[in-house]
Design an enzyme around this catalytic site. Structure first.
Site, mmCIF file in Angstrom:
data_model
loop_
_atom_site.group_PDB
_atom_site.id
_atom_site.type_symbol
_atom_site.label_atom_id
_atom_site.label_comp_id
_atom_site.label_asym_id
_atom_site.label_seq_id
_atom_site.Cartn_x
_atom_site.Cartn_y
_atom_site.Cartn_z
ATOM 1 N N SER A 100 0.841 -1.197 0.000
ATOM 2 C CA SER A 100 0.000 0.000 0.000
ATOM 3 C C SER A 100 0.874 1.243 0.000
ATOM 4 O O SER A 100 2.025 1.205 0.436
ATOM 5 C CB SER A 100 -0.903 0.024 1.232
ATOM 6 O OG SER A 100 -0.166 0.355 2.396
ATOM 7 N N ASP A 101 0.339 2.357 -0.499
ATOM 8 C CA ASP A 101 0.978 3.628 -0.220
ATOM 9 C C ASP A 101 0.735 3.938 1.257
ATOM 10 O O ASP A 101 -0.036 3.269 1.947
ATOM 11 C CB ASP A 101 0.440 4.730 -1.122
ATOM 12 C CG ASP A 101 1.470 5.835 -1.344
ATOM 13 O OD1 ASP A 101 2.362 6.003 -0.482
ATOM 14 O OD2 ASP A 101 1.396 6.518 -2.369
ATOM 15 N N TYR A 102 1.384 4.969 1.746
ATOM 16 C CA TYR A 102 1.411 5.286 3.174
ATOM 17 C C TYR A 102 0.003 5.396 3.756
ATOM 18 O O TYR A 102 -0.726 6.348 3.459
ATOM 19 C CB TYR A 102 2.183 6.591 3.350
ATOM 20 C CG TYR A 102 2.532 6.955 4.756
ATOM 21 C CD1 TYR A 102 3.763 6.596 5.298
ATOM 22 C CD2 TYR A 102 1.643 7.664 5.550
ATOM 23 C CE1 TYR A 102 4.090 6.941 6.597
ATOM 24 C CE2 TYR A 102 1.970 8.006 6.845
ATOM 25 C CZ TYR A 102 3.190 7.646 7.366
ATOM 26 O OH TYR A 102 3.518 7.978 8.650
ATOM 27 N N THR A 103 -0.390 4.402 4.524
ATOM 28 C CA THR A 103 -1.695 4.309 5.215
ATOM 29 C C THR A 103 -2.895 4.334 4.264
ATOM 30 O O THR A 103 -4.010 4.627 4.685
ATOM 31 C CB THR A 103 -1.871 5.409 6.286
ATOM 32 O OG1 THR A 103 -2.026 6.690 5.669
ATOM 33 C CG2 THR A 103 -0.707 5.435 7.262
#
Length: 727
Positions: free
Chosen positions: A267-270
């Protein structure tokens, strides 16, 4: 078996907690970290992080550096955890590590994928020397709206160009051997269509047809995967109402089932946690269920997998088989990187003293910067300047500036090695005192007496270098703009200096295409992007004629901000605007033409290139055949030059409205003064395919226009026919 580890046997031995641990990547709270990137990263402190590694509860860390400390972290994972599974250490190495190369958009202006491969290889050498295995790059998004801040990280608006650079950068980062100490695992991002956010607003919704998704935005990802990429990062945005991080059609249907992708998705950040704010997930637990069900394998920083997957398995909402599948993908990538056989690869502390590659990487950075610059205009051949016998005024807030040389997503660069404009220009002059430097204004505000000093310097000079543009904080993540213009203080300075009477050469620093406004009245304009460590020397090389500008625009420069999104390969309309033709009731704006001020592919050199007539080896392309297009180009100027020859096509009649032109081939050709070259490209039916109304790839027999030209709006077309299949 993969290497010397039996992945299936290892999975059989793992507890559910250990499996879930492999599915999480956390901010590195132990090694020196890039605090400016995500300052709220440390919900797990150093001691807790060590405990989690020891317990097998985390599989990867990101954005910390240091081989010595990294080796200690790996020792905990390998020697103190129950199963000894190595951790993966990643970071955002976007356009250089300690040596900073031009922003990706600038490097794309070189139209030289092999240059990008070399700079990515250099970045990999530096990053792995400092304890990294993995980079969250390249960005392969297509950027058709210059308001979007992350245009700077892309290769611009064209899919064919993006595919070429995607392949090159993956090859460069990873090298020929994934197990080598200097191999850096690549991650094409952001999957998918992040560059199509509505209104150019970062993180915004994406609403586009499946055909445009498959024709325009997905091919660079496929190209990167075909080049060997084993990780992909999901994007923040939704696509037609389904967030990418929980989009099973994309993460499983396209990636795995259609393309056969064998790696893992992070995933991208969160972005998995953000499913809640999207209104797509009810809570964190639901977000975890949706993400892993869609095909997300690794959760970055949010903790939703760590906190909720075990309970979801217990409730029967997530199967153990789904967990095992994600674990298998991650462990297989680690094995293919050689981490089980050599867990301390890339974690050997460097010997004391300067790194042996510094000089070579500085020279490469200078070359890359030089090749990235685009000369938009050069009226009266005001460039190049002479190194002696001219008084030169360097005016503008970027004249002495060093804080804005590298541009966005430069988190590990060595500022002590960065060369500003004044330093580079003085070093090149026969007499450094011939250069007068005046800031004139700040980046966004006036300076008392600044304009008066600038005008006085301009009037006393034989030529003015006007260093204006965007500060680096205007580009990158969360830096969308409504007006892609110079700040007002810089526009006022430009107006005053242009009125002073001396020839003005603009050195435009930017991370996107801009509406030039008053700068269009300058005698010459060089787009210098954010060029990195060797900015000053590279610009001096071009300004004083040691080299000829060879860059071409990877994005269209508009007349006005309000034209966005604007891109050269827009679909034809029923009432096309024809410059010089009927004005009323055409596809146009009241204030400006439906054209670019400077189109995709445009760029000048110090030579003068003339094109002969394009010719084809046959009037038709057989269904399973090949068509060859040729043109002779000649440098009729007095200086050596490089020409970027571009092949465009247009499908004249199709079952879906097609673009007015589409780039299919390009080549950079070096020509000595007076030299001619015949250049040939081959096309096949595959080059003419597009997604039809049923979203299946199709090529349709019929007539096509073809241009061999120096830009997306230049040249005379020749026509050929694609013949139907026989039998």
């Amino acid at each position: 078996m993969t290497g010397r580890v039996d992945i299936e046997a290892l999975i059989d031995r793992m507890t559910l907690e250990e499996k879930i641990g492999q599915l999480s990547i956390l901010a590195d709270s132990i090694r020196p970290f890039a605090f400016d990137v995500n300052p709220d990263s440390f919900q797990w402190g150093p001691d807790r992080t060590r405990e989690m590694i020891r317990a097998g509860q985390v599989g990867a860390l990101f954005n910390g550096v240091g081989a010595k400390e990294g080796r200690e972290l790996q020792r905990i994972a390998v020697e103190q955890s129950r199963l000894g599974i190595p951790i993966l250490l990643g970071a955002d190495v976007i356009h250089g590590m300690r040596t900073v190369f031009p922003i990706p958009l600038g490097e794309a202006a070189s139209f030289e994928p092999e240059l990008a491969e070399r700079t990515a290889r250099a970045a990999a050498v530096e990053a792995t020397r400092e304890g990294l295995h993995w980079t969250f790059a390249p960005v392969v998004d297509i950027a058709r709206d210059q308001r979007w801040g992350r245009v700077a990280e892309t290769t611009g608006e064209d899919t064919v160009l993006a595919c070429a650079f995607a392949r090159a950068r993956v090859r460069g980062f990873q090298g020929p051997d994934l197990t080598a100490d200097d191999s850096l695992l690549a991650t094409p991002k952001h999957f998918a269509a992040y560059g199509a956010v509505s209104a150019g607003l970062d993180y915004n919704t994406v609403d586009l047809s499946p055909q445009t998704l498959f024709d325009v935005h997905l091919p660079p990802f496929k190209a990167a995967i075909e080049a060997g990429a084993l990780t992909v990062m999901s994007s923040f945005n939704d696509i037609n109402g389904v967030p990418a991080t929980a989009n099973r059609e994309l993460l499983t249907g396209v990636l795995r089932e259609q393309w056969g992708f064998e790696g893992f998705v992070v995933s991208d950040y969160t972005s998995d946690f953000e499913l809640i704010a999207h209104g797509y997930a009810a809570d964190e637990k639901h977000a975890a269920e949706l993400s892993i069900g869609a095909g997300l394998d690794m959760s970055m920083q949010s903790g939703v997998f760590m906190d909720h997957l075990a309970a979801l398995v217990g409730e029967g909402k997530v199967s153990v088989q789904a967990i095992d599948t994600a674990v298998r993908r991650i462990l297989t990538v680690k094995a293919r990187m050689g981490l089980f056989d050599n867990p301390y690869r890339s974690l050997n502390e460097a010997p004391p003293g300067p790194a042996p590659y510094l000089a070579a990487h500085d020279e490469l950075a200078r070359e890359a910067a030089r090749r990235s610059v685009v000369m938009l205009k050069n009226d009266g051949d005001v460039l190049p300047l002479r190194k002696a016998g001219q008084r030169i005024a360097l005016i503008g807030p970027f004249a002495r500036d060093r804080a804005n040389l590298a541009g966005c997503w430069n988190i590990f660069g060595d500022p002590s090695r960065e060369v500003d404009l004044e330093t580079g220009l003085r070093a090149a002059l026969a007499d450094g005192d011939a250069l007068e430097v005046v800031e004139g204004c700040d980046f966004e505000s006036a300076i008392d007496g600044g304009i008066d000093a600038a005008v006085a310097a301009a009037r006393g000079a034989d030529a003015v270098l006007l260093a204006l543009g965007e500060p680096s904080v205007f580009s990158g993540e969360a830096q969308s703009r409504t007006q892609i213009v110079l700040p007002a203080a810089q526009q006022a300075l430009a107006e005053a200096v242009l009125a002073a009477g001396s020839p003005v050469i603009v050195l435009l620093r930017c991370g996107r295409a801009l509406a030039l406004g008053p700068l269009q009245r300058a005698q010459a304009v060089l787009v210098t992007w954010f060029l990195g460590s060797q900015t000053g020397h590279a610009v001096a090389d071009l300004v004083f004629g040691e080299h000829s500008p060879g860059g071409r625009l990877p994005v269209s420069f508009p007349h006005d901000s309000g034209q966005q999104p604007y891109y050269y390969n827009h679909p034809a309309t029923g009432r096309p605007y024809v410059p010089g033709g009927l004005e009323a009731f055409r596809t146009r704006w009241r204030e400006t033409d439906h054209t670019a001020l400077y189109p995709f592919g445009h760029g000048l050199t110090y030579g003068r290139i003339e094109y002969g007539a394009a010719t084809l080896d046959a009037p038709a392309l057989a269904w399973d055949g090949e068509l060859r297009a040729r043109v002779r180009i000649t440098n009729v100027g007095e200086r050596a030059a490089e020409e970027v020859l571009q092949l465009y096509v247009r499908d004249r009649v199709a079952s879906r409205v097609r673009p007015v032109r589409e780039l299919k081939r390009f080549a950079k050709i070096a020509l000595a003064p007076g030299e001619s070259r015949e250049v040939e490209f081959a096309l096949s039916r595959a080059d003419l395919e597009f997604r039809g109304v049923d979203n299946r790839a199709v090529a349709e027999p019929g007539l096509f226009d073809l241009w061999l030209a120096p830009s997306a709006t230049a040249g005379e077309a020749v026509q050929f026919e694609l013949l139907a299949a026989q039998g």
